[in-house]
Design a protein around this motif. Structure first.
Motif, PDB file in Angstrom:
ATOM      1  N   GLN A 158       0.820  -1.201   0.000  1.00  0.00           N
ATOM      2  CA  GLN A 158       0.000   0.000   0.000  1.00  0.00           C
ATOM      3  C   GLN A 158       0.860   1.259   0.000  1.00  0.00           C
ATOM      4  OE1 GLN A 158      -3.501  -0.209  -0.364  1.00  0.00           O
ATOM      5  NE2 GLN A 158      -2.928   1.871  -1.032  1.00  0.00           N
ATOM      6  N   ALA A 159       1.958   1.225   0.758  1.00  0.00           N
ATOM      7  CA  ALA A 159       2.859   2.390   0.793  1.00  0.00           C
ATOM      8  C   ALA A 159       3.440   2.656  -0.590  1.00  0.00           C
ATOM      9  CB  ALA A 159       3.978   2.159   1.807  1.00  0.00           C
ATOM     10  N   LEU A 160       3.785   1.598  -1.296  1.00  0.00           N
ATOM     11  CA  LEU A 160       4.363   1.758  -2.634  1.00  0.00           C
ATOM     12  C   LEU A 160       3.310   2.204  -3.642  1.00  0.00           C
ATOM     13  CD1 LEU A 160       6.785  -1.294  -2.824  1.00  0.00           C
ATOM     14  CD2 LEU A 160       7.275   1.082  -2.228  1.00  0.00           C
ATOM     15  N   ALA A 161       2.104   1.686  -3.518  1.00  0.00           N
ATOM     16  CA  ALA A 161       1.035   2.110  -4.421  1.00  0.00           C
ATOM     17  C   ALA A 161       0.731   3.590  -4.229  1.00  0.00           C
ATOM     18  CB  ALA A 161      -0.217   1.274  -4.173  1.00  0.00           C
ATOM     19  N   ASP A 162       0.726   4.030  -2.980  1.00  0.00           N
ATOM     20  CA  ASP A 162       0.444   5.436  -2.688  1.00  0.00           C
ATOM     21  C   ASP A 162       1.571   6.354  -3.153  1.00  0.00           C
ATOM     22  OD1 ASP A 162      -1.909   4.656  -1.507  1.00  0.00           O
ATOM     23  OD2 ASP A 162      -1.142   4.745   0.542  1.00  0.00           O
ATOM     24  N   SER A 163       2.807   5.849  -3.107  1.00  0.00           N
ATOM     25  CA  SER A 163       3.973   6.685  -3.423  1.00  0.00           C
ATOM     26  C   SER A 163       4.246   6.773  -4.921  1.00  0.00           C
ATOM     27  CB  SER A 163       5.226   6.125  -2.737  1.00  0.00           C
ATOM     28  OG  SER A 163       5.649   4.921  -3.368  1.00  0.00           O
ATOM     29  N   GLY A 164       3.865   5.728  -5.656  1.00  0.00           N
ATOM     30  CA  GLY A 164       4.176   5.687  -7.086  1.00  0.00           C
ATOM     31  C   GLY A 164       5.588   5.212  -7.377  1.00  0.00           C
ATOM     32  N   LEU A 197      13.265  -0.580  -7.069  1.00  0.00           N
ATOM     33  CA  LEU A 197      13.512  -1.141  -5.745  1.00  0.00           C
ATOM     34  C   LEU A 197      14.179  -0.113  -4.838  1.00  0.00           C
ATOM     35  CD1 LEU A 197      13.271  -3.615  -3.980  1.00  0.00           C
ATOM     36  CD2 LEU A 197      15.473  -4.401  -4.869  1.00  0.00           C
ATOM     37  N   GLU A 198      15.131   0.627  -5.383  1.00  0.00           N
ATOM     38  CA  GLU A 198      15.822   1.646  -4.600  1.00  0.00           C
ATOM     39  C   GLU A 198      14.846   2.709  -4.092  1.00  0.00           C
ATOM     40  OE1 GLU A 198      19.599   4.757  -4.988  1.00  0.00           O
ATOM     41  OE2 GLU A 198      18.867   3.693  -6.743  1.00  0.00           O
ATOM     42  N   ALA A 199      13.978   3.176  -4.980  1.00  0.00           N
ATOM     43  CA  ALA A 199      12.992   4.182  -4.588  1.00  0.00           C
ATOM     44  C   ALA A 199      11.994   3.603  -3.596  1.00  0.00           C
ATOM     45  CB  ALA A 199      12.266   4.702  -5.820  1.00  0.00           C
ATOM     46  N   ALA A 200      11.642   2.329  -3.788  1.00  0.00           N
ATOM     47  CA  ALA A 200      10.669   1.688  -2.910  1.00  0.00           C
ATOM     48  C   ALA A 200      11.167   1.610  -1.471  1.00  0.00           C
ATOM     49  CB  ALA A 200      10.353   0.289  -3.430  1.00  0.00           C
ATOM     50  N   LEU A 201      12.402   1.244  -1.279  1.00  0.00           N
ATOM     51  CA  LEU A 201      12.949   1.085   0.066  1.00  0.00           C
ATOM     52  C   LEU A 201      13.072   2.415   0.798  1.00  0.00           C
ATOM     53  CD1 LEU A 201      15.657  -1.623  -0.668  1.00  0.00           C
ATOM     54  CD2 LEU A 201      13.503  -1.931   0.574  1.00  0.00           C
ATOM     55  N   ALA A 202      13.109   3.506   0.038  1.00  0.00           N
ATOM     56  CA  ALA A 202      13.216   4.839   0.642  1.00  0.00           C
ATOM     57  C   ALA A 202      11.850   5.443   0.978  1.00  0.00           C
ATOM     58  CB  ALA A 202      13.977   5.777  -0.293  1.00  0.00           C
ATOM     59  N   VAL A 203      10.777   4.812   0.484  1.00  0.00           N
ATOM     60  CA  VAL A 203       9.425   5.303   0.778  1.00  0.00           C
ATOM     61  C   VAL A 203       9.156   5.192   2.275  1.00  0.00           C
ATOM     62  CG1 VAL A 203       6.969   4.778   0.476  1.00  0.00           C
ATOM     63  CG2 VAL A 203       8.499   4.805  -1.492  1.00  0.00           C
ATOM     64  N   HIS A 204       8.456   6.184   2.830  1.00  0.00           N
ATOM     65  CA  HIS A 204       8.180   6.188   4.266  1.00  0.00           C
ATOM     66  C   HIS A 204       6.766   5.694   4.579  1.00  0.00           C
ATOM     67  CE1 HIS A 204      11.974   8.144   4.832  1.00  0.00           C
ATOM     68  NE2 HIS A 204      11.754   8.283   6.137  1.00  0.00           N
ATOM     69  N   SER A 205       6.670   4.960   5.686  1.00  0.00           N
ATOM     70  CA  SER A 205       5.393   4.499   6.210  1.00  0.00           C
ATOM     71  C   SER A 205       5.415   4.703   7.718  1.00  0.00           C
ATOM     72  CB  SER A 205       5.184   3.011   5.880  1.00  0.00           C
ATOM     73  OG  SER A 205       3.981   2.533   6.441  1.00  0.00           O
ATOM     74  N   GLY A 225       6.362   7.227   9.382  1.00  0.00           N
ATOM     75  CA  GLY A 225       7.554   7.926   9.833  1.00  0.00           C
ATOM     76  C   GLY A 225       8.855   7.176   9.673  1.00  0.00           C
ATOM     77  N   LYS A 226       8.821   5.964   9.084  1.00  0.00           N
ATOM     78  CA  LYS A 226      10.049   5.188   8.878  1.00  0.00           C
ATOM     79  C   LYS A 226      10.133   4.759   7.423  1.00  0.00           C
ATOM     80  CE  LYS A 226       9.292   2.015  11.990  1.00  0.00           C
ATOM     81  NZ  LYS A 226       9.516   0.845  12.880  1.00  0.00           N
ATOM     82  N   SER A 227      11.359   4.605   6.925  1.00  0.00           N
ATOM     83  CA  SER A 227      11.521   4.099   5.574  1.00  0.00           C
ATOM     84  C   SER A 227      11.059   2.647   5.540  1.00  0.00           C
ATOM     85  CB  SER A 227      12.984   4.183   5.137  1.00  0.00           C
ATOM     86  OG  SER A 227      13.773   3.245   5.853  1.00  0.00           O
ATOM     87  N   LEU A 228      10.634   2.190   4.367  1.00  0.00           N
ATOM     88  CA  LEU A 228      10.219   0.798   4.254  1.00  0.00           C
ATOM     89  C   LEU A 228      11.376  -0.154   4.539  1.00  0.00           C
ATOM     90  CD1 LEU A 228       7.767   0.651   1.211  1.00  0.00           C
ATOM     91  CD2 LEU A 228       7.263   0.576   3.653  1.00  0.00           C
ATOM     92  N   ALA A 229      12.587   0.274   4.229  1.00  0.00           N
ATOM     93  CA  ALA A 229      13.754  -0.546   4.557  1.00  0.00           C
ATOM     94  C   ALA A 229      13.799  -0.789   6.062  1.00  0.00           C
ATOM     95  CB  ALA A 229      15.036   0.129   4.082  1.00  0.00           C
ATOM     96  N   ALA A 230      13.552   0.258   6.856  1.00  0.00           N
ATOM     97  CA  ALA A 230      13.568   0.141   8.315  1.00  0.00           C
ATOM     98  C   ALA A 230      12.380  -0.671   8.812  1.00  0.00           C
ATOM     99  CB  ALA A 230      13.575   1.527   8.953  1.00  0.00           C
ATOM    100  N   VAL A 231      11.213  -0.459   8.204  1.00  0.00           N
ATOM    101  CA  VAL A 231      10.016  -1.214   8.585  1.00  0.00           C
ATOM    102  C   VAL A 231      10.251  -2.708   8.387  1.00  0.00           C
ATOM    103  CG1 VAL A 231       7.609  -1.700   7.964  1.00  0.00           C
ATOM    104  CG2 VAL A 231       8.401   0.668   8.135  1.00  0.00           C
ATOM    105  N   ILE A 232      10.822  -3.057   7.245  1.00  0.00           N
ATOM    106  CA  ILE A 232      11.092  -4.468   6.938  1.00  0.00           C
ATOM    107  C   ILE A 232      12.132  -5.044   7.894  1.00  0.00           C
ATOM    108  CG2 ILE A 232      12.056  -6.041   5.201  1.00  0.00           C
ATOM    109  CD1 ILE A 232      10.771  -4.152   3.082  1.00  0.00           C
ATOM    110  N   ASP A 233      13.187  -4.286   8.187  1.00  0.00           N
ATOM    111  CA  ASP A 233      14.212  -4.752   9.119  1.00  0.00           C
ATOM    112  C   ASP A 233      13.634  -4.975  10.512  1.00  0.00           C
ATOM    113  OD1 ASP A 233      16.203  -4.843   7.258  1.00  0.00           O
ATOM    114  OD2 ASP A 233      17.148  -2.945   7.832  1.00  0.00           O
ATOM    115  N   ASP A 234      12.769  -4.068  10.945  1.00  0.00           N
ATOM    116  CA  ASP A 234      12.145  -4.202  12.263  1.00  0.00           C
ATOM    117  C   ASP A 234      11.301  -5.468  12.345  1.00  0.00           C
ATOM    118  OD1 ASP A 234      13.313  -1.903  13.180  1.00  0.00           O
ATOM    119  OD2 ASP A 234      11.508  -0.658  13.040  1.00  0.00           O
ATOM    120  N   GLU A 235      10.536  -5.726  11.303  1.00  0.00           N
ATOM    121  CA  GLU A 235       9.690  -6.918  11.304  1.00  0.00           C
ATOM    122  C   GLU A 235      10.525  -8.186  11.181  1.00  0.00           C
ATOM    123  OE1 GLU A 235       6.386  -6.918  11.999  1.00  0.00           O
ATOM    124  OE2 GLU A 235       6.886  -4.844  12.430  1.00  0.00           O
TER     125      GLU A 235
END
Length: 275
Positions: free
Chosen positions: A98-104, A108-116, A118-128
């Motif tokens: 959903q974050a990627l759909a909303d961001s456009g 992959l590089e741009a996707a990981l930098a998208v925020h959800s 207050g955190k980048s998706l890279a950080a969200v994925i690492d946390d999970e």
């Protein structure tokens, strides 16, 4: 030592998907404070993320979501099918998608930098990943523009989330045929829409290989050009969607099916977990 009940352990496990022993130990260390226990488990998992960096991720899920002007599809990967089918991993996939759909985001590089949140998706994925106890990675993302879409998600195992996904953008009004073409793509795995889309270097490399094979088979020199051309054409039919034989009726090409249905393909993508 804090008095930690089985109900507390069960509640935190259901929230995070962590193991019984780790959950109990975190609650004890946190003296029963749920939020502190969550932090302890995340920190413990984060230390393990680095150790898991070189592990392979051959399981996971494919997910897609449509909007009015584009469809976004992702491959989210993990190590085991146990995690792949967990509610927490599936929920993570939905958050990322959903974050990627909303961001456009389209790369992959741009996707990981998208925020959800207050955190980048890279950080969200690492946390999970830290909570799940496995390496988790966003392996691929694609955004297909268009006005009409057919999305086909295929489960190779009823207990797992979709393992194969196809997004097809098309023009015309025959949604049923469009869906059948999406299903065909999931099976036939074309790489390009038309033969003209295939890079010339790839065609020449294929020509060189089949010529070498043909010579090795002892084919007559005079017959080589025709044999090589036939094999190159077979390669083009294999990788170009419009050239392929229709999976439901191999007497028809995809091009013919589209023409008869009065629809046109404007773009497509196919993902398979681990492929």
């Amino acid at each position: 030592m804090a008095d930690v009940s089985l109900a507390d352990i069960k509640a935190l496990r259901e929230r995070l998907g962590t193991g019984m022993v780790d959950t109990k130990n975190a609650l004890v260390e946190a003296e029963g404070d749920f939020e502190k226990a969550v932090e302890i488990l995340r920190l413990k998992g984060a230390k393990g993320n680095a150790k898991r960096a070189d592990r392979s991720t051959s399981e996971g899920l494919i997910a897609a979501v449509e909007s009015a002007t584009a469809t976004t599809m992702i491959e989210l990967a993990c190590e085991t099918d146990f995690v792949a089918k967990s509610d927490k991993f599936v929920a993570l996939g939905n958050v990322v998608l959903q974050a990627l759909a909303d961001s456009g985001a389209e790369t992959l590089e741009a996707a990981l930098a998208v925020h959800s949140d207050g955190k980048s998706l890279a950080a969200v994925i690492d946390d999970e990943a830290a909570i799940l106890g496995e390496k988790v990675e966003l392996r691929r993302v694609v955004r297909i523009p268009g006005d009409k879409f057919s999305v086909y998600l295929h489960r190779t195992n009823k207990d797992l989330p979709p393992q194969v996904g196809v997004v097809l953008s098309y023009t015309g009004d025959d949604a049923e045929t469009a869906r059948s073409i999406a299903q065909h793509i999931s099976f036939a795995d074309p790489q390009y829409l038309t033969r003209d889309d295939i890079p010339a270097a790839d065609v020449e490399n294929e020509r060189r290989i089949v010529e070498e094979i043909s010579r090795g088979e002892g084919k007559p020199e005079a017959a080589l050009p025709k044999i090589v051309e036939g094999r190159v054409n077979a390669y083009l039919k294999q990788v170009a969607l419009l050239e392929q034989d229709y999976a439901r009726d191999n007497k028809l090409t995809i091009s013919r099916v589209l023409t008869d249905a009065k629809i046109g393909v404007t773009g497509f993508a196919r993902f398979k977990v681990g492929a």
